[in-house]
Design an enzyme around this catalytic site. Sequence first.
Site, PDB file in Angstrom:
ATOM      1  N   HIS A 198      -1.188  -1.550   9.365  1.00  0.00           N
ATOM      2  CA  HIS A 198       0.119  -1.613   9.609  1.00  0.00           C
ATOM      3  C   HIS A 198       0.476  -2.038  10.943  1.00  0.00           C
ATOM      4  O   HIS A 198       0.977  -2.773  11.979  1.00  0.00           O
ATOM      5  CB  HIS A 198       0.889  -0.915   9.053  1.00  0.00           C
ATOM      6  CG  HIS A 198       2.490  -2.118   8.142  1.00  0.00           C
ATOM      7  ND1 HIS A 198       1.959  -2.416   7.326  1.00  0.00           N
ATOM      8  CD2 HIS A 198       3.581  -1.478   8.899  1.00  0.00           C
ATOM      9  CE1 HIS A 198       3.778  -3.148   7.440  1.00  0.00           C
ATOM     10  NE2 HIS A 198       4.306  -2.103   7.639  1.00  0.00           N
ATOM     11  N   SER A 250       6.377  -6.463   8.821  1.00  0.00           N
ATOM     12  CA  SER A 250       6.906  -6.002   7.555  1.00  0.00           C
ATOM     13  C   SER A 250       7.970  -6.044   6.752  1.00  0.00           C
ATOM     14  O   SER A 250       7.921  -7.341   6.673  1.00  0.00           O
ATOM     15  CB  SER A 250       6.996  -4.154   8.434  1.00  0.00           C
ATOM     16  OG  SER A 250       6.667  -3.498   7.252  1.00  0.00           O
ATOM     17  N   ASP A 295      -4.471  -2.303   5.816  1.00  0.00           N
ATOM     18  CA  ASP A 295      -3.441  -1.410   6.509  1.00  0.00           C
ATOM     19  C   ASP A 295      -3.265  -0.655   4.864  1.00  0.00           C
ATOM     20  O   ASP A 295      -3.717  -1.744   3.461  1.00  0.00           O
ATOM     21  CB  ASP A 295      -2.049  -3.412   6.205  1.00  0.00           C
ATOM     22  CG  ASP A 295      -0.669  -2.824   6.396  1.00  0.00           C
ATOM     23  OD1 ASP A 295      -0.375  -1.777   5.634  1.00  0.00           O
ATOM     24  OD2 ASP A 295       0.038  -4.120   7.641  1.00  0.00           O
TER      25      ASP A 295
END
Length: 415
Positions: free
Chosen positions: A391, A188, A358
């Site tokens: 995610h 991320s 995601d």
Amino acid sequence: MADTISSTEILLLVALVFIPAQTAARTILYTVDQNPNSISSPSPSPLPSPNSICESMVESQGYVCQPHQVTTKDGYILGLQRIPVGRSGKTADKPPVLLQHGIFSDAVTWLFNSPEESLAFILADNGYDVWLANTRGTISSRGHQSLSPNEPDYWNWSWDELAAHDLPAFFQYVHDQTGQKLHYVGHSLGTLMAFAAFSQDQLVNNLRSAALLSPIAYLNRIPSLLTKAAAELFLGEEIYWLGLHEFIPKGQQVAKLLENICNKPGINCKNLLTVFTGSNCCVNNSKINVFLDHEPQSTATKNLIHLAQMVRGGTIAKFDYGNKEENIKQYGQSTPPIYNMSSIPNETPLFLSYGGKDQLSDEKDVQVLLDKLKDHDQDKLVVQLVEEYAHLDFVFGVNANIVVYDPLMAFFRLH
């Protein structure tokens, strides 16, 4: 997951990922510090020792752990944890690997599951010299040569500074300690930091390869209505103008943020985790208490505003001060400089893994990134789409060891 996890637990999990960041700058940010009526951020609760990650998360699993500290060029004192040997006690015989977490988290990201499922332990047991980074503002990295976390100036940074100062400090320290080039793994925000640095030809001389999970470079196509509503409310800017330079992802600030967003027409906040991150297929609900014990980590409100500028603007650029004069003062031009992804050296080995579910690293945004990398050496770029992943699955998924980490280590072995 909403049926088995309390609303408080969901809120804390949301705070650990990415999304309270979806606010936006619309005024001249730099004048806030000149406001004599601004109020300081609330004092943080008492903190564990910088060695707490070693003690509570690594040594408790039977691994050797060494705490380290590194000082950035702008004075922040950051914590690193090293796992130099596997559980068997055999000294690492493979190169060092630096693991970089995302926003609202710290190195615990890589230690969440069992040793057979957590990337840090898997790498150590496979002979790698594992280094766990913690960016400024997290529990292990709240020191500074002259500033206190209670001072607004301590929080005067965004991911620009994480890419320009924190990441180079980690790279140089690991290189100096080991005498070797290193592999890098980011998740991320940890991928955004790397993209920014690599695009300016930084760090690559000390890099063997980079594995970037849930890659974040472009955020304009995030599909979540909740995320878009947050961006439209300019809440990060409002929080900053209240004098809250430190964003603590718990308590009244987050509660108010979510209340404002969830009252928007058409927004359903029943399952916040899914709405924000996507439908995570493979997170072990029974491990949630590990997070609650450690608590979400603070970040700078300025960092959240910068991320929101990406959502609204569709570019990856330096922080926009919202004023031509201040941008010229900072950058020598009226608009913030762009980080050009096409400038990442074509010979840099990159492993990109992203998920079909995601809601943050959306497939369309990842495709924009891949288009920028179209001239990258084909034998240096591996792209993996995991259709069922959202995610959090990339770092907390109980099957990520097979789905993602096995191919990741195979990529490392090539470089």
